[in-house]
Design a protein around this motif. Structure first.
Motif, short mmCIF file in Angstrom:
data_model
loop_
_atom_site.label_atom_id
_atom_site.label_comp_id
_atom_site.label_asym_id
_atom_site.label_seq_id
_atom_site.Cartn_x
_atom_site.Cartn_y
_atom_site.Cartn_z
N THR A 180 4.24 7.72 5.62
CA THR A 180 3.02 7.59 6.43
C THR A 180 2.25 6.39 5.93
N LEU A 181 1.24 5.98 6.73
CA LEU A 181 0.33 4.95 6.25
C LEU A 181 -0.75 5.65 5.43
N ASN A 182 -0.86 5.29 4.18
CA ASN A 182 -1.83 5.91 3.28
C ASN A 182 -2.95 4.93 2.95
N GLU A 183 -4.02 5.48 2.37
CA GLU A 183 -5.18 4.68 1.97
C GLU A 183 -5.74 3.95 3.19
N ARG A 184 -6.68 3.02 2.97
CA ARG A 184 -7.30 2.34 4.10
C ARG A 184 -7.71 0.93 3.70
N ILE A 192 5.01 7.71 0.55
CA ILE A 192 5.48 9.08 0.69
C ILE A 192 4.45 9.99 0.01
N TYR A 193 4.58 11.27 0.17
CA TYR A 193 3.83 12.19 -0.68
C TYR A 193 4.61 12.26 -1.99
N SER B 59 -1.22 14.03 3.21
CA SER B 59 -1.61 13.04 2.21
C SER B 59 -2.19 11.78 2.87
N ALA B 60 -1.62 11.40 4.01
CA ALA B 60 -2.10 10.22 4.73
C ALA B 60 -3.56 10.39 5.13
N THR B 63 -5.93 10.50 2.00
CA THR B 63 -6.19 9.23 1.32
C THR B 63 -6.96 8.26 2.21
N PHE B 64 -6.97 8.51 3.52
CA PHE B 64 -7.67 7.59 4.43
C PHE B 64 -9.18 7.77 4.33
N ARG B 70 -9.45 12.31 -4.67
CA ARG B 70 -8.18 12.67 -5.28
C ARG B 70 -8.31 12.91 -6.79
#
Lengths: 782, 210
Positions: A180-184, A192-193, B59-60, B63-64, B70
């Motif tokens: 997935t796309l994580n963080e921003r 991944i997880y 998780s996506a 974290t967004f 976290r």
């Protein structure tokens, strides 16, 4: 398809008119004119997303212009639309250059060491649509590199342009959203997880569609530059899905395989096995020289003439039979088929080097030879019934095709099985849960029409009466039926007549005019008229002493239920083994003839549809020969020639024979067996082979093996409670032959059943139990 | 901390508010945060299982959004707006003053675990600039001194009440539960739109009447 009415819309792009079907995206309409708008996230088989912004163009509709350039990959054409791309609009050109400059801000200048360099859409389009200079003078963002998102796929995050092709593929096509796309913001990244690696059977496709070098395969990383590779269109040898592939070779060594583009079959995808399981070809133990057993009983290297003569002499002395295996190309299978009839004078040939029954042989002759069901029928089906078949594990491209329709139009899928599989969960299948062996009893409850498709796997023969019940059901409802074997060569072997009841082209052995047909074509006086024995019967006959010699090609004794008998037979008989690597057969053989692997020869397979899948030799200077050439040499030596000295000759002769147009043989109904009552702690075994397992063609590729699903024993909540185990605890499954201990997974499975993978690490059912399905085993807490 | 049976029941009741399970992901993340103080692996895995999602998908989302943490934060999580308007109105000084006063950096937590500090983006309260938030409640028109007094009151265990919103400042976990949709009874307390917010509207209304 041609009679479907399609609304056409005419638009003007860069001054040229083009008419395209309603709903076409501007970027596709431009392609039709030969105008290439740069793009990264756009992919014709994924939903539009507009993530990369590289495809900006100027658009006006009926005189009203959009105030800003628009992403041509997300906007469908409309009547009165005028589009100006970078070719005619300074605004569009500047917008594209700006986006490219932004994308390159954090992109490393590591093209010389990047695997994508030389075939990289970013590199290419930065040249064609970017500027030579950047105004960015800061420090580029960096990440730890690379990170393993599975044992096979590596991620270099700083190269990523966040197009989301990989994440969309995983979700939309494979239904495995493990990335997935994580963080921003500036830290946005694919990931991944932490505890769930990207272990999808289709993960390799993300490496192929990544428009930069962010995703790479561990086995190809740093191995070659694309411009040093010689590419050959090929077909996949692993399963019956029939993927078109591309094999890339450097200095005589296959370095990678990519999914080929075939809209009718695999679209642009393939599975990880087809992509990465090719190391067996270059295994250190490849057989390179013929071997003959000498007077002291040892296999000794020999010259070709010596080996051919030894094979001919041994086969001439006694009655012989042929076990060809399900992995031969059509041309090789045809060679074995003709060799059995013409040279050995027998119909004792069987390609089914696995659990097989007489019912299945009848089903093949009466039903499979006539089946014309295709991938297109799945596209159009009102419902799909799966019996004895797990598409994701046993024919993954069939799975993707069904999944596509499930996602697009909620195609109804019904699965008759003892255990709900991961694949069937992803297809939202209606799971009809039956005890192993009782599949046929569930058939009457499934509503089918002439628009429905029934897909039945090779495991259906393991349940007595099931195949004939399915044939009757298809007859009654008019539903389209397809039999999908697991191995790539089985459908072709049927067409080639590598089975005791069929001659080439689906001609029944029992039919005198069919025999005359083939005898005339082959220039022999007659074809043996008695029905040939099956694999199991051939083995029994050897052990009884009525058959004295065997020609064995590509067979693993451990694929059947009677491997003790088979090993005994191999010991007893004079055995000519055609193999690529040492095996239990070559160890016991009297003459061993090395043969070519798929990448080293030309030929074809028939996929489950019966569609021909041709391949050329990718390794052109290989010294290995296709089986049919060797058989032809032995036949010459025995003075009963089959005259198939090249693959091309075999292919031509097979094609000229054509298909049988007479009546197919009838299928008699086999009765369903009743299941015996179970004691406490007893269960009926059910299993299938996982896509990634201990199969011999997957050997030598540890990175791929690392992504295989972990072996487990699956039991129902009721059984778990009764033996007192919970998820992860060790369970012991045993019968009188042996025992397997694995962690348990409590899941949706019939209360009477226990499931184990058929051939995975620590779970080799046929070797341990001598059975793989339907038999009674004991299940206790370890 | 593993979730208790009661926690799992609450999660189910949250899920039942939505026609499709996966819609409950954000309140469930807040709820997991209300139990553990931050988003733990256990939280992500439990939510994924409850919603039939893959852990990567949960998780996506986790974290967004910066509201999901976290790692542990303080009992009172203090955010100082340092976007343009608040910054020039004193936000930068407040942030520097608090870092100095608490002896922690951005995203740091005091050793007693009482207060954590973060510079945050615009909270749509520019008319009350400079703004400080604690557990997402507003403290309007702050000064360096008032902000220091505020964090001192938190460390003393008697946090000052927000200048708008509820009458009391709940701790981090309690606030997370509110965000998960669990009513703490303070929903209707305090001023909703203050005088500066309505100033322009009132002028325009007057003008319209002539």
């Amino acid at each position: 398809m041609s009679n479907e009415v399609v609304d056409m819309i005419t638009v003007v792009i860069d001054g040229f008119e083009v008419s395209v079907p309603k709903g076409t995206l501007v970027i596709r309409a431009a392609e039709k004119l030969g105008i290439q708008i740069p793009r990264f996230c756009d992919h014709p088989l994924l939903d539009p997303v507009g993530a990369c912004r590289q495809c900006l163009v100027d658009i006006e509709i009926n005189g009203r212009a959009f105030p800003k350039p628009q992403a041509s990959c997300t906007i469908p054409v409309e009547p009165g639309m005028i589009v100006k791309t970078q070719l005619t609009s300074a605004v569009a050109k500047k917008a594209q250059e700006g986006v490219m400059e932004m994308l390159l801000i954090n992109h490393p200048l590591d093209c010389p060491v990047c695997d994508k360099g030389g075939e990289c859409p970013l590199q290419n389009q930065a040249m064609s649509n970017g500027q030579s200079d950047s105004r960015f003078e800061g420090t580029k963002r960096t990440f730890e590199k690379p990170i393993h998102i599975s044992s096979q796929v590596l991620l270099d995050r700083e190269r990523c342009v966040l197009c989301a092709r990989c994440t969309r593929f995983s979700e939309q096509i494979a239904s495995d959203p493990f990335i997935t796309l994580n963080e921003r913001g500036a830290l946005q990244q694919v990931g991944i997880y932490e505890k769930q690696p990207f272990e999808s059977y289709f993960s390799g496709n993300t490496v192929q569609i990544c428009p930069v070098g962010a995703l790479t395969g561990a086995s190809y990383r740093f191995r070659a530059r694309p411009f040093d590779l010689v590419s050959t269109p090929s077909a996949c040898e692993h399963c019956a899905s029939g993927c078109s592939l591309r094999t890339d070779v450097r200095r005589g060594k296959t370095l990678r395989r990519l999914a080929g583009d075939d809209a009718e079959v695999n679209e642009e995808w393939n599975c990880d096995k087809g992509r990465w399981a090719f190391k067996y070809v270059t295994a250190a133990d490849r057989l390179t020289h013929p071997m003959v057993r000498n007077a002291s009983g040892e296999l000794q290297e020999a010259s070709w003439p010596e080996a051919i003569a030894a094979a001919a002499a041994g086969l001439q002395k006694t009655s012989a039979a042929v076990l060809v295996g399900g992995r031969a190309s059509v041309e090789d299978a045809y060679g074995y088929s003709k060799f059995a009839r013409v040279t050995l004078g027998t119909n004792n040939i069987d390609f089914r080097s696995r659990i097989s029954t007489a019912e299945e042989r009848d089903f093949i002759a009466s039903t499979v030879v006539r089946a014309k069901t295709t991938y297109r029928d799945i596209d159009r089906a009102d419902s799909v019934l799966l019996v004895g078949f797990e598409p994701e594990e046993e024919s993954p491209i069939v799975f993707l095709r069904i999944h596509k329709q499930v996602r697009k139009r909620a195609l109804k899928v019904t699965a008759i099985a003892s255990k709900l599989s991961i694949g069937n969960e992803k297809l939202s299948a209606n799971f009809v849960c039956v005890a192993p062996g009782s599949e046929a009893t569930a058939l009457p409850s499934v509503a089918l029409t002439a628009q429905s498709v029934i897909l039945v796997g090779e495991r259906a023969c393991e349940s007595a009466g099931l195949l004939s019940a399915i044939a009757a059901l298809a007859e009654k409802t008019g539903a389209k039926l397809a039999w999908i074997p697991r191995r790539a060569g089985e459908r072709g072997a049927i067409a080639a007549g590598a089975i005791g009841n069929l001659l080439p082209g689906g001609r029944p052995v029992a039919d005198a005019s069919a025999r005359v047909d083939v005898a005339a074509a082959w220039g022999v006086t007659s074809i043996p008229s008695s029905l040939g024995l099956s694999s199991d019967e051939i083995i029994a006959a050897v052990n009884k002493g009525t058959i004295g010699a065997l020609v064995v090609g590509g067979v693993d004794p451990l694929d059947g239920e009677n491997h003790h008998e088979m090993l005994e037979a191999l010991q007893k008989a004079f055995v000519v083994s055609l193999e690529i690597r040492p095996s239990a057969v070559t160890t016991l053989a009297d003459v061993v003839l090395p043969v070519a692997a798929v990448t080293e020869k030309s030929g074809s397979f028939l996929d489950w549809e019966g569609r021909s899948r041709n391949f050329e030799a990718a390794v052109v200077d290989s010294l290995q020969r296709s089986d049919v050439r060797l058989l032809s040499m032995i036949a010459d030596e025995m003075s009963k020639p089959i005259s198939l000295s090249t693959v091309k000759a075999a292919s031509k002769e097979f094609a000229s024979l054509g298909n049988w147009d007479g009546a197919p043989s009838a299928l008699s109904l086999t009765s369903v067996q009743t299941v015996s009552a179970l004691q406490a702690n007893e269960a009926l075994l059910t299993s299938w082979r996982r896509l990634l397992d201990e199969g011999s063609l997957q050997q030598g590729e540890e990175n791929l093996a690392g992504t295989a699903r972990k072996p487990v024993v699956v039991i129902s909540p009721k059984r778990a409670a009764s033996i007192g185990v919970t998820d992860g605890e060790a369970v012991r499954v045993s019968n009188s032959h042996g025992a397997i201990v694995l962690p348990v997974l409590v899941e949706a499975i019939h209360d009477d059943a226990v499931w184990l993978p058929r051939n995975s690490r620590g779970s080799h059912l046929l070797a341990t139990f001598g059975v793989a399905s339907g038999a009674v085993v004991t299940v206790v807490k370890d | 901390m593993a979730f208790t049976d009661k926690d799992l029941q609450v999660m189910d009741s949250i899920i039942n508010r939505y026609p499709r399970k996966r819609s409950a992901i954000m309140p469930l993340l807040h709820y997991a945060q209300s139990r553990d103080g931050f988003i733990t692996s256990d939280g992500i895995e439990t939510i994924a299982k409850k919603l039939d999602l893959e852990t990567a998908e949960v998780s996506a989302v986790a974290t967004f959004y910066t509201q999901y943490k976290r790692k542990p934060v303080g009992e009172y999580h203090v955010g100082v707006c340092t976007n343009t308007l608040c910054a020039v109105m004193g936000g930068d000084e407040i942030f520097a003053g608090l870092k100095d006063h608490l002896g922690i950096e951005n995203d740091g937590v005091t050793a007693d675990g009482k207060v954590s500090l973060e510079h945050i983006e615009c909270n749509a309260a520019c008319d009350f600039a400079p703004v400080v938030m604690a557990n997402w409640e507003f403290y309007d028109n702050q000064t360096v001194q008032s902000a220091k007094d505020l964090v001192d009151s938190m460390r003393a265990g008697k946090p000052k009440a927000p200048t708008r919103g509820p009458d009391v400042l709940q701790n981090w976990k309690e606030t997370s539960a509110v965000l998960a949709g669990i009513n703490d009874g303070h929903a209707n307390e305090g001023v909703q739109a203050g005088a500066p917010t309505l100033l322009g509207l009132n002028i325009s209304k007057k003008g319209a009447r002539g």
